[in-house]
Structures are given as structure tokens and as C-alpha cells.
Design a protein around this motif. Structure first.
Motif, mmCIF file in Angstrom:
data_model
loop_
_atom_site.group_PDB
_atom_site.id
_atom_site.type_symbol
_atom_site.label_atom_id
_atom_site.label_comp_id
_atom_site.label_asym_id
_atom_site.label_seq_id
_atom_site.Cartn_x
_atom_site.Cartn_y
_atom_site.Cartn_z
ATOM 1 N N LEU A 128 0.826 -1.210 0.000
ATOM 2 C CA LEU A 128 0.000 0.000 0.000
ATOM 3 C C LEU A 128 0.859 1.258 0.000
ATOM 4 N N THR A 129 1.916 1.248 0.782
ATOM 5 C CA THR A 129 2.802 2.405 0.858
ATOM 6 C C THR A 129 3.479 2.660 -0.486
ATOM 7 N N VAL A 130 3.902 1.605 -1.147
ATOM 8 C CA VAL A 130 4.529 1.748 -2.464
ATOM 9 C C VAL A 130 3.540 2.343 -3.457
ATOM 10 N N ASP A 131 2.260 1.968 -3.331
ATOM 11 C CA ASP A 131 1.224 2.503 -4.225
ATOM 12 C C ASP A 131 0.776 3.910 -3.844
ATOM 13 N N GLY A 132 1.333 4.463 -2.771
ATOM 14 C CA GLY A 132 1.037 5.841 -2.398
ATOM 15 C C GLY A 132 -0.089 6.013 -1.388
#
Length: 189
Positions: free
Chosen positions: A40-44
Motif C-alpha cells: 500500500l505504501t509503495v502505491d502511495g
């Protein structure tokens, strides 16, 4: 006396260490939560919660281990033009309530259709009953949805994309559906 005190301190310290270690299944949940939070963090995606995303996901997974709870995900994504997080949150909540009510009404419609044979299942009066039931479920279920994880990110067009992971306690939700069915029958008859 010193031996007793040191033995007592050692016992308390050992007990604290043993209870602090997560169980094997909890470790697997923690790893899954860590992996999902990283995705989720990588996807912003961000959370506006006071606890971190990883911890919120872990607690959500722990709650899903309870047989009474099930997950319902609502989102506001895509071409929806929502500019504030609060508006997106409200929109997502309305989507969750509507989705749950439609699913409950579809289940009832299928059950009635399987029980009734012939042309009675295409009766317009039954459609009114289904609509009344769906409306009553959506009114009553709103209080039974417990938000577990709320995440958001800025969309490509400057809008807000929002996702809420709800926990639905099936015992309480079942009571809500039963109340809605009774009220729909009262309205219908």
C-alpha cells in the motif's frame, strides 16, 4: 532472602518475555500485515490514523480471525471527483452500506425465488418488498459497520481516492437484517 527476591524478579521478567512473543499464527499475521502495508505504501496510500498502517492492518487481521467478524471493503476511486478526505470518507461509507444492503436483498430475493415456483416470483409487488427490505437494511446496518482501516491517496486528477476496510459483526448484522425483514413485512402487508 536475596535468592527469593532474585527468583521472583527472574520469574516476572521471564513471564513478561514469554507473553511478549507473538504466537506462530500471530507471527504469520504480522508478516502478512507488514507485506500488505508495504504494498500500500509503495502505491502511495496513507492512513490518517494515529497508529501506523502496519499496526492497523495487523489489528484488522486479528479481528478477522474471530469467526463473528467478516470484512467489507468500500472505496472511492477512479473518476469520482472528491476533493476532501471527509467527503471521500462519507462517500465510501455510503457505498459500504449500499453494497451490504444490496447483497442482503439479493440473498432474500434468491431465497424467495427458489421457494416459489411459477410466475409469482416475477410479481411487481415482490419487487416493492425487496426494495423496502433493502432500504430498511441500509438504514439499520450503518451502525453495525465498524471501520477498521482507512487509507487515502491523491489521485492523478487531484481528487482523493479513499478506501475503508470495515469489520461486520455477523451476529449483530443478522439481528439488523431480521429487524429489517420484520419491518418490511409490516410495511408490505
Amino acid at each position: 532472602m536475596k535468592k527469593i527476591i532474585s527468583l521472583l524478579v527472574l520469574t516476572v521478567f521471564t513471564t513478561c518475555l514469554v507473553s511478549a512473543k507473538p504466537k506462530t499464527s500471530e507471527r504469520a499475521l504480522w508478516r502478512s500485515a507488514k507485506k500488505f502495508a508495504k504494498e500500500l505504501t509503495v502505491d502511495g496510500w496513507k492512513t490518517n490514523s494515529s497508529k501506523g498502517l502496519r499496526e492497523a492492518i495487523y489489528e484488522h487481521y486479528l479481528a478477522l480471525n474471530d469467526e463473528k467478524n467478516r470484512e467489507l471493503v468500500a472505496s472511492v476511486e477512479g473518476n469520482v471527483n472528491v476533493k476532501t478526505v471527509n467527503a471521500a470518507k462519507q462517500w465510501a461509507h455510503n457505498n459500504a452500506v449500499t453494497t451490504y444492503a444490496q447483497t442482503a436483498a439479493t440473498f432474500v430475493k434468491g431465497r424467495i425465488a427458489s421457494e416459489i415456483s411459477g410466475g409469482l416470483k416475477d410479481n411487481p409487488a415482490l419487487d416493492i418488498f425487496y426494495a423496502a427490505y433493502e432500504n430498511l437494511v441500509s438504514k439499520d446496518i450503518s451502525g453495525e459497520l465498524t471501520p477498521s482501516i482507512s487509507i487515502y491517496r491523491e489521485g492523478k486528477k487531484g481528487n482523493i481516492e479513499y478506501r475503508i476496510y470495515y469489520l461486520v459483526n455477523e451476529e449483530k448484522a443478522s439481528e439488523s437484517r431480521i429487524r429489517a425483514m420484520k419491518n418490511a413485512l409490516i410495511e408490505f402487508c
